[in-house]
Design a protein around this motif. Structure first.
Motif, PDB file in Angstrom:
ATOM      1  N   PHE A   1       0.848  -1.185   0.000  1.00  0.00           N
ATOM      2  CA  PHE A   1       0.000   0.000   0.000  1.00  0.00           C
ATOM      3  C   PHE A   1       0.884   1.235   0.000  1.00  0.00           C
ATOM      4  O   PHE A   1       1.899   1.272   0.705  1.00  0.00           O
ATOM      5  CB  PHE A   1      -0.864   0.072   1.261  1.00  0.00           C
ATOM      6  CG  PHE A   1      -1.977  -0.935   1.356  1.00  0.00           C
ATOM      7  CD1 PHE A   1      -2.402  -1.679   0.262  1.00  0.00           C
ATOM      8  CD2 PHE A   1      -2.611  -1.130   2.564  1.00  0.00           C
ATOM      9  CE1 PHE A   1      -3.426  -2.599   0.376  1.00  0.00           C
ATOM     10  CE2 PHE A   1      -3.647  -2.040   2.688  1.00  0.00           C
ATOM     11  CZ  PHE A   1      -4.065  -2.784   1.595  1.00  0.00           C
ATOM     12  N   SER A   2       0.485   2.242  -0.736  1.00  0.00           N
ATOM     13  CA  SER A   2       1.137   3.542  -0.596  1.00  0.00           C
ATOM     14  C   SER A   2       0.609   4.181   0.683  1.00  0.00           C
ATOM     15  O   SER A   2      -0.438   3.768   1.212  1.00  0.00           O
ATOM     16  CB  SER A   2       0.805   4.435  -1.796  1.00  0.00           C
ATOM     17  OG  SER A   2      -0.574   4.780  -1.776  1.00  0.00           O
TER      18      SER A   2
ATOM     19  N   ALA B   1      -3.877   5.584   4.103  1.00  0.00           N
ATOM     20  CA  ALA B   1      -4.575   6.668   4.804  1.00  0.00           C
ATOM     21  C   ALA B   1      -6.026   6.753   4.339  1.00  0.00           C
ATOM     22  O   ALA B   1      -6.942   6.921   5.165  1.00  0.00           O
ATOM     23  CB  ALA B   1      -3.857   7.991   4.566  1.00  0.00           C
ATOM     24  N   GLU B   2      -6.227   6.612   3.042  1.00  0.00           N
ATOM     25  CA  GLU B   2      -7.592   6.662   2.509  1.00  0.00           C
ATOM     26  C   GLU B   2      -8.432   5.521   3.064  1.00  0.00           C
ATOM     27  O   GLU B   2      -9.580   5.722   3.456  1.00  0.00           O
ATOM     28  CB  GLU B   2      -7.542   6.583   0.981  1.00  0.00           C
ATOM     29  CG  GLU B   2      -8.903   6.657   0.321  1.00  0.00           C
ATOM     30  CD  GLU B   2      -8.811   6.547  -1.191  1.00  0.00           C
ATOM     31  OE1 GLU B   2      -9.730   5.953  -1.783  1.00  0.00           O
ATOM     32  OE2 GLU B   2      -7.829   7.042  -1.775  1.00  0.00           O
ATOM     33  N   ARG B   3      -7.864   4.320   3.116  1.00  0.00           N
ATOM     34  CA  ARG B   3      -8.592   3.159   3.663  1.00  0.00           C
ATOM     35  C   ARG B   3      -8.955   3.371   5.121  1.00  0.00           C
ATOM     36  O   ARG B   3     -10.006   2.939   5.566  1.00  0.00           O
ATOM     37  CB  ARG B   3      -7.742   1.891   3.536  1.00  0.00           C
ATOM     38  CG  ARG B   3      -7.399   1.481   2.140  1.00  0.00           C
ATOM     39  CD  ARG B   3      -8.115   0.304   1.550  1.00  0.00           C
ATOM     40  NE  ARG B   3      -8.735  -0.669   2.379  1.00  0.00           N
ATOM     41  CZ  ARG B   3      -8.362  -1.948   2.485  1.00  0.00           C
ATOM     42  NH1 ARG B   3      -7.323  -2.378   1.813  1.00  0.00           N
ATOM     43  NH2 ARG B   3      -9.043  -2.777   3.247  1.00  0.00           N
TER      44      ARG B   3
ATOM     45  N   PRO C   1      -3.183  11.703   4.599  1.00  0.00           N
ATOM     46  CA  PRO C   1      -1.854  11.101   4.427  1.00  0.00           C
ATOM     47  C   PRO C   1      -0.817  11.702   5.373  1.00  0.00           C
ATOM     48  O   PRO C   1       0.089  11.001   5.835  1.00  0.00           O
ATOM     49  CB  PRO C   1      -1.509  11.401   2.966  1.00  0.00           C
ATOM     50  CG  PRO C   1      -2.833  11.519   2.290  1.00  0.00           C
ATOM     51  CD  PRO C   1      -3.741  12.150   3.313  1.00  0.00           C
ATOM     52  N   SER C   2      -0.967  12.979   5.707  1.00  0.00           N
ATOM     53  CA  SER C   2      -0.012  13.606   6.627  1.00  0.00           C
ATOM     54  C   SER C   2      -0.100  12.981   8.022  1.00  0.00           C
ATOM     55  O   SER C   2       0.914  12.861   8.715  1.00  0.00           O
ATOM     56  CB  SER C   2      -0.233  15.118   6.699  1.00  0.00           C
ATOM     57  OG  SER C   2      -1.554  15.403   7.137  1.00  0.00           O
ATOM     58  N   SER C   3      -1.300  12.561   8.424  1.00  0.00           N
ATOM     59  CA  SER C   3      -1.443  11.875   9.718  1.00  0.00           C
ATOM     60  C   SER C   3      -0.733  10.533   9.689  1.00  0.00           C
ATOM     61  O   SER C   3       0.013  10.179  10.607  1.00  0.00           O
ATOM     62  CB  SER C   3      -2.917  11.658  10.062  1.00  0.00           C
ATOM     63  OG  SER C   3      -3.571  12.883  10.247  1.00  0.00           O
TER      64      SER C   3
ATOM     65  N   MET D   1      -6.537   0.136  11.869  1.00  0.00           N
ATOM     66  CA  MET D   1      -5.316   0.077  11.073  1.00  0.00           C
ATOM     67  C   MET D   1      -4.785  -1.354  11.029  1.00  0.00           C
ATOM     68  O   MET D   1      -4.390  -1.850   9.966  1.00  0.00           O
ATOM     69  CB  MET D   1      -4.253   1.009  11.670  1.00  0.00           C
ATOM     70  CG  MET D   1      -2.926   0.973  10.953  1.00  0.00           C
ATOM     71  SD  MET D   1      -1.636   1.874  11.840  1.00  0.00           S
ATOM     72  CE  MET D   1      -2.207   3.547  11.693  1.00  0.00           C
ATOM     73  N   ALA D   2      -4.766  -2.027  12.168  1.00  0.00           N
ATOM     74  CA  ALA D   2      -4.275  -3.402  12.230  1.00  0.00           C
ATOM     75  C   ALA D   2      -5.086  -4.292  11.298  1.00  0.00           C
ATOM     76  O   ALA D   2      -4.526  -5.113  10.570  1.00  0.00           O
ATOM     77  CB  ALA D   2      -4.331  -3.918  13.666  1.00  0.00           C
ATOM     78  N   GLY D   3      -6.408  -4.121  11.288  1.00  0.00           N
ATOM     79  CA  GLY D   3      -7.252  -4.903  10.395  1.00  0.00           C
ATOM     80  C   GLY D   3      -6.943  -4.635   8.934  1.00  0.00           C
ATOM     81  O   GLY D   3      -6.860  -5.559   8.118  1.00  0.00           O
ATOM     82  N   ILE D   4      -6.755  -3.379   8.582  1.00  0.00           N
ATOM     83  CA  ILE D   4      -6.439  -3.002   7.199  1.00  0.00           C
ATOM     84  C   ILE D   4      -5.100  -3.589   6.769  1.00  0.00           C
ATOM     85  O   ILE D   4      -4.937  -4.049   5.642  1.00  0.00           O
ATOM     86  CB  ILE D   4      -6.431  -1.459   7.056  1.00  0.00           C
ATOM     87  CG1 ILE D   4      -7.855  -0.918   7.170  1.00  0.00           C
ATOM     88  CG2 ILE D   4      -5.783  -1.024   5.746  1.00  0.00           C
ATOM     89  CD1 ILE D   4      -7.929   0.591   7.326  1.00  0.00           C
TER      90      ILE D   4
END
Length: 128
Positions: free
Chosen positions: A27-28, A33-35, A40-42, A61-64
């Motif tokens: 992932f970029s 960040a979008e997901r 993106p800065s965060s 986040m862990a799930g993603i």
């Protein structure tokens, strides 16, 4: 720490583990960040250890990323998979066929050993 099919997590910080897991998913930062529904800065700040995600964000986040929340926090638990093991379903039938052939070969080898042991036992029982 290494596991047979898991990546080494030599990054000793939360940000390093986030980055490693994101890379393993290919992932970029922008896509991740979008997901997650953040800027993106965060995400970048988290990977650079300039900030820390809140607990609910960390769990999502862990799930993603396909890792456990405990791995993100501590490095212990289910970490990212090596490329080719996770996310490449097209490779699974080939892997299963290879493993099946290996199992067949091992079973045949065990049958041969069992026959050899039976022959030796029969020879000993006949005596001189």
């Amino acid at each position: 720490m290494l596991d047979d099919n898991r990546l080494a997590h030599n990054d000793e910080t939360l940000g390093g583990r986030i980055s490693l897991a994101r890379d393993a998913k290919a992932f970029s930062m922008e896509h991740a960040a979008e997901r997650l529904g953040v800027l993106p800065s965060s995400w970048r700040a988290w990977e650079c250890d300039r900030d820390v995600p809140r607990g609910n964000r960390l769990t999502t986040m862990a799930g993603i990323l396909g890792v456990s929340p405990s791995w993100l926090l501590t490095g212990l638990g289910r970490g990212p998979m090596r490329p080719g093991i996770d996310g490449h379903a097209q490779d699974l039938p080939q892997v299963m066929r290879r493993i099946s052939k290996e199992i067949e070969a091992l079973n045949e080898r065990m049958r041969q050993i069992a026959l050899h042991l039976d022959d030796d036992a029969s020879a000993r029982n006949k005596g001189p």
